[in-house]
Every structure is written in structure tokens, then in C-alpha cells.
Design a protein around this motif. Structure first.
Motif, PDB file in Angstrom:
ATOM      1  N   UNK A   1      28.364  -6.319  23.591  1.00 21.07           N
ATOM      2  CA  UNK A   1      28.636  -7.275  22.514  1.00 21.07           C
ATOM      3  C   UNK A   1      29.846  -8.140  22.876  1.00 21.07           C
ATOM      4  N   UNK A   2      29.668  -9.470  22.728  1.00 21.20           N
ATOM      5  CA  UNK A   2      30.723 -10.408  23.093  1.00 21.20           C
ATOM      6  C   UNK A   2      31.011 -11.353  21.922  1.00 21.20           C
ATOM      7  N   UNK A   3      32.213 -11.949  21.948  1.00 16.65           N
ATOM      8  CA  UNK A   3      32.556 -12.970  20.944  1.00 16.65           C
ATOM      9  C   UNK A   3      31.549 -14.116  21.045  1.00 16.65           C
TER      10      UNK A   3
ATOM     11  N   UNK B   1      19.276  -6.174  19.160  1.00 22.56           N
ATOM     12  CA  UNK B   1      18.068  -6.103  19.974  1.00 22.56           C
ATOM     13  C   UNK B   1      18.427  -5.586  21.365  1.00 22.56           C
ATOM     14  N   UNK B   2      17.690  -4.575  21.814  1.00 21.47           N
ATOM     15  CA  UNK B   2      17.931  -3.993  23.131  1.00 21.47           C
ATOM     16  C   UNK B   2      16.606  -3.541  23.729  1.00 21.47           C
TER      17      UNK B   2
ATOM     18  N   UNK C   1      21.822  -9.685  13.098  1.00 16.02           N
ATOM     19  CA  UNK C   1      21.518  -9.563  11.683  1.00 16.02           C
ATOM     20  C   UNK C   1      22.213  -8.327  11.120  1.00 16.02           C
ATOM     21  N   UNK C   2      22.697  -8.434   9.889  1.00 17.36           N
ATOM     22  CA  UNK C   2      23.258  -7.266   9.202  1.00 17.36           C
ATOM     23  C   UNK C   2      22.646  -7.184   7.803  1.00 17.36           C
TER      24      UNK C   2
ATOM     25  N   UNK D   1      23.531   2.490  20.426  1.00 16.25           N
ATOM     26  CA  UNK D   1      24.291   1.917  19.324  1.00 16.25           C
ATOM     27  C   UNK D   1      25.713   1.562  19.720  1.00 16.25           C
ATOM     28  N   UNK D   2      26.584   2.549  19.792  1.00 12.73           N
ATOM     29  CA  UNK D   2      27.985   2.273  20.118  1.00 12.73           C
ATOM     30  C   UNK D   2      28.133   1.763  21.546  1.00 12.73           C
ATOM     31  N   UNK D   3      27.269   2.210  22.437  1.00 12.79           N
ATOM     32  CA  UNK D   3      27.335   1.744  23.830  1.00 12.79           C
ATOM     33  C   UNK D   3      27.087   0.248  23.903  1.00 12.79           C
TER      34      UNK D   3
END
Length: 317
Positions: free
Chosen positions: A91-93, A48-49, A98-99, A83-85
Motif C-alpha cells: 500500500x502506497x500514498x 484487490x490481490x 473501497x471501505x 491483509x496486514x502484509x
């Protein structure tokens, strides 16, 4: 947006493979086993962004059969639209997302007497699980891997330690990969290509010219083919509505813009989620999913990348 049958996962760890590539380990949010997958499979991730859900598909890089975690490797795209950005910068631990369930549109051929993988850059990712599957089954394979340098080579240490006899590196400043090695493979070999479109097109063309049967050539694109003629066309739906698709838009974009709930996922012609039935007209295919027979039949179109050959087609929607 197609969020049908998704799995809640959590980012367990993040590993910096190279300055531009990160590897993410995902586990089930509730510590349940994840669905089984086969070599060459991918998952679609949904993040989500800014109020939007960004769907991107990534190959699974860990060995098939491992259901405790999924691993994906993502290269930071300089022209990334989120996406990759997002994966690299935000993105963090511990984050959750959802996948989709694993899908495999790039499977190993069971007819091959020998498997040869040609990878360029991040195109190595689908081959990671494929090689693990072949090694587990005791089948023969080799990898020809082109990348700029050792420092920018994802999985360099792993490959040298795990597949020292099967792996051949080609660092562009030292020894460039050419299609010459295609001549060296024995009869019955199947070849697999993954990397930039130009790389796939060059090696596919060379393999066909050498005499490889098309059924022995396999490839997977990360981006849509750029060879389609982008002309305006119209699409008539079975609902009676007609949608105009301008040169600068895909069929999928035009459908969504018109308020039509069309299915989609990867937006790269790989996953098949957006496949629609064609009732009339011929298709200019830009996907890497349909077989040659299916393409010639003109009965299906992947709306995210493919277009009409003529001025109008009729689809079931």
C-alpha cells in the motif's frame, strides 16, 4: 463478498508508528466528507490481490466527529495471508480502495460512572477514538496499556502528551500488567478489554470472579475465539440443501465451497455481516458480537466463526 454500500477512499499518508505498526490516513477519493462515526467504531477495507478481494476490519483511531479523514493502525502479522502484509508491503500514498461505512459493535456504555480500558499491543486501537470521545464530553476514564517496550508501543508519544494523567504503561521487561488493578476501581466502573484472546479471557474471567456484573464488562476480539470444539456437523438450509461442515472448515467456508452466496466481511466474528437466522439446533458461539441473551437464545449464528453444538442445525438461507 459483500461490497454493499462502500466508499471510495485514497491513502493520503502513511506513518510508521513502530517497526511493526503503520498508521494510514484515508480521505474520500473525491474529497467529500466521510460519514460520521462514534468511539469504538471500525471500518472494513477491501483491497484487490491476485484477483481476489481481501476484506479486513480495522478500528478507527482518530477522534469521532472528524469527517475529513479516517485513520487506522495496522500491525504486521507474521502469519498474514494478505491483509496486514498487503498494507505494510504494497500500500502506497495515492492508492485507492473501497471501505465500508463505519460500524460500532464496541460502543461506550452510557451507564458507566467511570470507564477503564485495558489494552495489549495493537489492542489499543479501538480505545483511541473512545478516549477522545470521553475527553470531549468531560467524562472520566483511564487506560492500562501493556506492551513489550517503549520502542514497540504504538501511539506512545501521543498518549503521554494527550492523556498523561489517565495512561498507565506496562512494559513487560519492567512492570507487567496484572489483573490486580481490577480491584481498585470504584462501583459503577465499566471495564473494556482488547488484545490477544488469552488476555481478554484472563481479564474477563478475573472481572467476573471479583464481582463485576457481566453488563459492565466489554471486550473486542481481533481474532476468533479458539475455544470452540471443532467437530463435523451438518447444516440444513431452508432451500432444502444440506451442507456438511468438516472439522477443518468454518460454516462460512463450507457454504461458499458449496457455491452458496453467503454474506460475510471480517471473518473474525466481529462485524455481524455473516449473521444467519437459526431455525433449529443449538449454536457454539465463537463471536464477540452477540449479547449473552442472544447467545442463550440460539436464534443466530455468525457463520465465519461459530459452529453447531450438536450434529445438525437448520438455518434460514
Amino acid at each position: 463478498m459483500n461490497l454493499h454500500k462502500t466508499i471510495p477512499v485514497q491513502v493520503k499518508s502513511i506513518h510508521q508508528e513502530t517497526p511493526c505498526v503503520k498508521r494510514f490516513t484515508l480521505v474520500h477519493k473525491h474529497n467529500d466528507p466521510l460519514p460520521y462515526f462514534s468511539g469504538g467504531s471500525h471500518i472494513t477495507t477491501y483491497v484487490e490481490l491476485d484477483g481476489q478481494t481481501i476484506a479486513r476490519s480495522y478500528s478507527l483511531t482518530n477522534p469521532p466527529g472528524q469527517t475529513a479523514a479516517y485513520q487506522i493502525a495496522i500491525r504486521l502479522n507474521e502469519s498474514s495471508q494478505g491483509g496486514s502484509l498487503y498494507w505494510h508491503e504494497w500500500m502506497k500514498v495515492g492508492d485507492t480502495l473501497q471501505v465500508g461505512f463505519p460500524q460500532n459493535h464496541f460502543p461506550l456504555s452510557f451507564k458507566a460512572k467511570h470507564h477503564v480500558f485495558y489494552a495489549a499491543g495493537i489492542g489499543i486501537t479501538p480505545f483511541m477514538s473512545m478516549m477522545a470521545e470521553l475527553k470531549e464530553e468531560g467524562r472520566t476514564f483511564e487506560l492500562h496499556y501493556a506492551v513489550k517496550s517503549r520502542e514497540t508501543c504504538p501511539f506512545y508519544s501521543f498518549l503521554t502528551e494527550t492523556y498523561p494523567e489517565q495512561t498507565h504503561f506496562y512494559f513487560s521487561k519492567e512492570n507487567r500488567l496484572t489483573d490486580a488493578s481490577l480491584w481498585e476501581h470504584r462501583v459503577g466502573t465499566h471495564v473494556y478489554f482488547c488484545g490477544p484472546p488469552s488476555f481478554i479471557e484472563e481479564f474477563t474471567r478475573s472481572a467476573l470472579e471479583i464481582g463485576y456484573p457481566s453488563s459492565s464488562i466489554h471486550y473486542e476480539r481481533f481474532t476468533p475465539s479458539q475455544t470452540l470444539t471443532r467437530r463435523r456437523f451438518e447444516v440444513e438450509l431452508t432451500s432444502g440443501q444440506t451442507v456438511s461442515v468438516p472439522e477443518e472448515e468454518t460454516l462460512l467456508e463450507a457454504l461458499l465451497k458449496s457455491g452458496i452466496k453467503a454474506p460475510y466481511s471480517c471473518r473474525a466474528g466481529r462485524c455481524g455481516t455473516c449473521e444467519l437466522k437459526v431455525l433449529e439446533g443449538k449454536v457454539d458461539h465463537g463471536d464477540s458480537l452477540l449479547s449473552e441473551e442472544e447467545r442463550n437464545g440460539h436464534r443466530s449464528i455468525l457463520s465465519c466463526v461459530s459452529r453447531a453444538q450438536s450434529g445438525k442445525i437448520r438455518i434460514q438461507l
